[in-house]
Motif scaffolding. Structure first.
Motif, PDB file in Angstrom:
ATOM      1  N   UNK A 208       0.812  -1.232   0.000  1.00 47.02           N
ATOM      2  CA  UNK A 208       0.000   0.000   0.000  1.00 47.02           C
ATOM      3  C   UNK A 208       0.842   1.278   0.000  1.00 47.02           C
ATOM      4  N   UNK A 209       1.937   1.296   0.753  1.00 42.80           N
ATOM      5  CA  UNK A 209       2.783   2.488   0.795  1.00 42.80           C
ATOM      6  C   UNK A 209       3.526   2.718  -0.517  1.00 42.80           C
ATOM      7  N   UNK A 210       3.758   1.639  -1.253  1.00 45.90           N
ATOM      8  CA  UNK A 210       4.510   1.746  -2.504  1.00 45.90           C
ATOM      9  C   UNK A 210       3.625   2.003  -3.724  1.00 45.90           C
ATOM     10  N   UNK A 211       2.321   2.040  -3.560  1.00 46.08           N
ATOM     11  CA  UNK A 211       1.439   2.189  -4.713  1.00 46.08           C
ATOM     12  C   UNK A 211       1.738   3.421  -5.560  1.00 46.08           C
ATOM     13  N   UNK A 212       1.923   4.605  -4.972  1.00 47.37           N
ATOM     14  CA  UNK A 212       2.273   5.763  -5.815  1.00 47.37           C
ATOM     15  C   UNK A 212       3.578   5.568  -6.575  1.00 47.37           C
ATOM     16  N   UNK A 213       4.580   4.979  -5.919  1.00 39.47           N
ATOM     17  CA  UNK A 213       5.866   4.737  -6.574  1.00 39.47           C
ATOM     18  C   UNK A 213       5.717   3.729  -7.705  1.00 39.47           C
ATOM     19  N   UNK A 277      -3.302  10.114 -24.017  1.00 37.72           N
ATOM     20  CA  UNK A 277      -4.492   9.718 -23.265  1.00 37.72           C
ATOM     21  C   UNK A 277      -4.146   8.717 -22.167  1.00 37.72           C
ATOM     22  N   UNK A 278      -3.332   7.718 -22.482  1.00 33.16           N
ATOM     23  CA  UNK A 278      -2.932   6.736 -21.477  1.00 33.16           C
ATOM     24  C   UNK A 278      -2.090   7.367 -20.389  1.00 33.16           C
ATOM     25  N   UNK A 279      -1.234   8.314 -20.746  1.00 31.96           N
ATOM     26  CA  UNK A 279      -0.410   9.003 -19.754  1.00 31.96           C
ATOM     27  C   UNK A 279      -1.275   9.835 -18.811  1.00 31.96           C
ATOM     28  N   UNK A 280      -2.236  10.563 -19.353  1.00 32.06           N
ATOM     29  CA  UNK A 280      -3.139  11.359 -18.512  1.00 32.06           C
ATOM     30  C   UNK A 280      -3.965  10.461 -17.598  1.00 32.06           C
ATOM     31  N   UNK A 281      -4.362   9.295 -18.104  1.00 31.95           N
ATOM     32  CA  UNK A 281      -5.099   8.354 -17.267  1.00 31.95           C
ATOM     33  C   UNK A 281      -4.239   7.873 -16.088  1.00 31.95           C
ATOM     34  N   UNK A 282      -2.968   7.580 -16.358  1.00 33.78           N
ATOM     35  CA  UNK A 282      -2.068   7.136 -15.284  1.00 33.78           C
ATOM     36  C   UNK A 282      -1.836   8.257 -14.272  1.00 33.78           C
ATOM     37  N   UNK A 283      -1.714   9.496 -14.741  1.00 30.27           N
ATOM     38  CA  UNK A 283      -1.546  10.629 -13.833  1.00 30.27           C
ATOM     39  C   UNK A 283      -2.785  10.804 -12.970  1.00 30.27           C
ATOM     40  N   UNK A 284      -3.955  10.637 -13.572  1.00 29.12           N
ATOM     41  CA  UNK A 284      -5.211  10.730 -12.812  1.00 29.12           C
ATOM     42  C   UNK A 284      -5.287   9.635 -11.756  1.00 29.12           C
ATOM     43  N   UNK A 286      -2.758   8.175 -10.286  1.00 31.66           N
ATOM     44  CA  UNK A 286      -1.792   8.495  -9.238  1.00 31.66           C
ATOM     45  C   UNK A 286      -2.337   9.553  -8.286  1.00 31.66           C
ATOM     46  N   UNK A 287      -3.009  10.568  -8.838  1.00 25.44           N
ATOM     47  CA  UNK A 287      -3.578  11.597  -7.975  1.00 25.44           C
ATOM     48  C   UNK A 287      -4.674  11.027  -7.094  1.00 25.44           C
ATOM     49  N   UNK A 288      -5.470  10.115  -7.629  1.00 26.62           N
ATOM     50  CA  UNK A 288      -6.510   9.485  -6.822  1.00 26.62           C
ATOM     51  C   UNK A 288      -5.911   8.689  -5.673  1.00 26.62           C
ATOM     52  N   UNK A 289      -4.795   7.985  -5.943  1.00 23.94           N
ATOM     53  CA  UNK A 289      -4.133   7.238  -4.880  1.00 23.94           C
ATOM     54  C   UNK A 289      -3.567   8.167  -3.814  1.00 23.94           C
ATOM     55  N   UNK A 290      -3.018   9.296  -4.233  1.00 25.51           N
ATOM     56  CA  UNK A 290      -2.454  10.232  -3.274  1.00 25.51           C
ATOM     57  C   UNK A 290      -3.551  10.838  -2.393  1.00 25.51           C
ATOM     58  N   UNK A 291      -4.700  11.142  -3.008  1.00 28.06           N
ATOM     59  CA  UNK A 291      -5.829  11.692  -2.234  1.00 28.06           C
ATOM     60  C   UNK A 291      -6.375  10.644  -1.291  1.00 28.06           C
ATOM     61  N   UNK A 292      -6.467   9.397  -1.820  1.00 28.34           N
ATOM     62  CA  UNK A 292      -6.987   8.320  -0.980  1.00 28.34           C
ATOM     63  C   UNK A 292      -6.075   7.972   0.145  1.00 28.34           C
TER      64      UNK A 292
END
Length: 292
Positions: A208-213, A277-284, A286-292
């Motif tokens: 769980x801690x490594x998910x953003x990485x 499009x795929x890059x923006x999806x991955x960035x989105x 990552x942001x969701x994981x950081x917020x969560x």
């Protein structure tokens, strides 16, 4: 003390050359490619480009070879990416432990990543050679039948995925190891007090801690594996019978073998939009994981 206009704007003046260089080397080719995609041009000095509007895009969507290349691109990308991420995490966990020869093992493990892709492609051509290649000799020693590897339409993409996994899994492992070095010790100490097993600590704390990485590593590799060209071109050039031809390779063939610059440009524009499009999806994500 009063400053001159030059002194007040030093930060802009000093960065201006770098900004202009980026605009010249990145933005201009993109704009030029989009423009050419609306023309029909065979790269002839005597025949100027002819405006055809959206005809190149229409021709692409009616081209079965384009759709085959699209399927090959997705298959190659996502299978290679999933295997590399899983293996990269596993190897990072193993290399994070203390053992004799750890530094030497890390150095040897990272060698494929720094090797020249074209040279490695030629080496793997020898490994996959059906009659005297090391791969088939190994299979024979285990009692299996030899394979055609790069010469088979059904086996060529899995064979190329093995090469990509071998070369780029170290990058995923390196990023994950860097992330593991920043993890706090408190959760692990609390887990030790509770008597948690190593697997439980990995599943409940480390992962769980490594998910953003992990997502950053996957995003970087996704962009790169989508654009894979050198390994495929050096080994199969899209064969046999276009079985290993990806969008990147098909765009090269259209432009520099068939001299259809308009169709090649339209394909690259669509390919650019796909990668974006795929890059923006991955960035989105990552942001969701950081917020969560």
């Amino acid at each position: 003390m009063q400053f001159s206009w030059f002194d007040r704007n030093l930060k802009w003046i000093y960065t201006l050359p770098a900004v202009l260089f980026v605009l010249l080397m990145m933005v201009f080719p993109i704009i030029y490619t989009v423009r050419i995609s609306f023309f029909e041009w065979s790269m002839s000095a005597t025949t100027p480009p002819a405006w055809v509007g959206l005809a190149n895009y229409k021709a692409l969507f009616q081209d079965s070879r384009f759709w085959h290349a699209t399927g090959s691109t997705f298959y190659f990308t996502f299978v290679a990416l999933i295997v590399e991420v899983v293996l990269g995490i596993a190897i990072a966990v193993l290399l994070s432990r203390e053992f004799r020869g750890k530094n030497l093992t890390k150095t040897v493990f990272l060698l494929p990543m720094v090797a020249t892709p074209v040279a490695m492609g030629l080496v793997w051509m020898l490994i996959y050679e059906p009659t005297i290649g090391v791969a088939n000799q190994f299979l024979k020693s285990l009692g299996f039948k030899p394979l055609l590897w790069l010469a088979s339409e059904s086996q060529v993409l899995p064979s190329l995925i093995i090469v990509d996994v071998w070369e780029w899994t170290p990058m995923i492992a390196l990023i994950v190891m860097a992330g593991m070095a920043t993890l706090p010790n408190d959760p692990y100490e609390a887990a030790d007090v509770d008597g948690a097993t190593p697997w439980r600590k990995f599943a409940s704390i480390t992962l769980p801690l490594l998910r953003p990485t992990i997502l950053v590593a996957a995003m970087l590799r996704l962009i790169d594996v989508l654009k894979t060209f050198d390994i495929i071109y050096a080994t199969t050039q899209g064969g046999p019978n276009f079985a290993s031809e990806t969008l990147n390779l098909y765009g090269y063939v259209l432009g520099f073998q068939y001299f259809k610059l308009g169709m090649a440009s339209s394909l690259l524009v669509l390919f650019f939009l796909l990668v974006m499009a795929l890059t923006l999806f991955m960035i989105w994500m990552r942001k969701r994981l950081e917020v969560g």
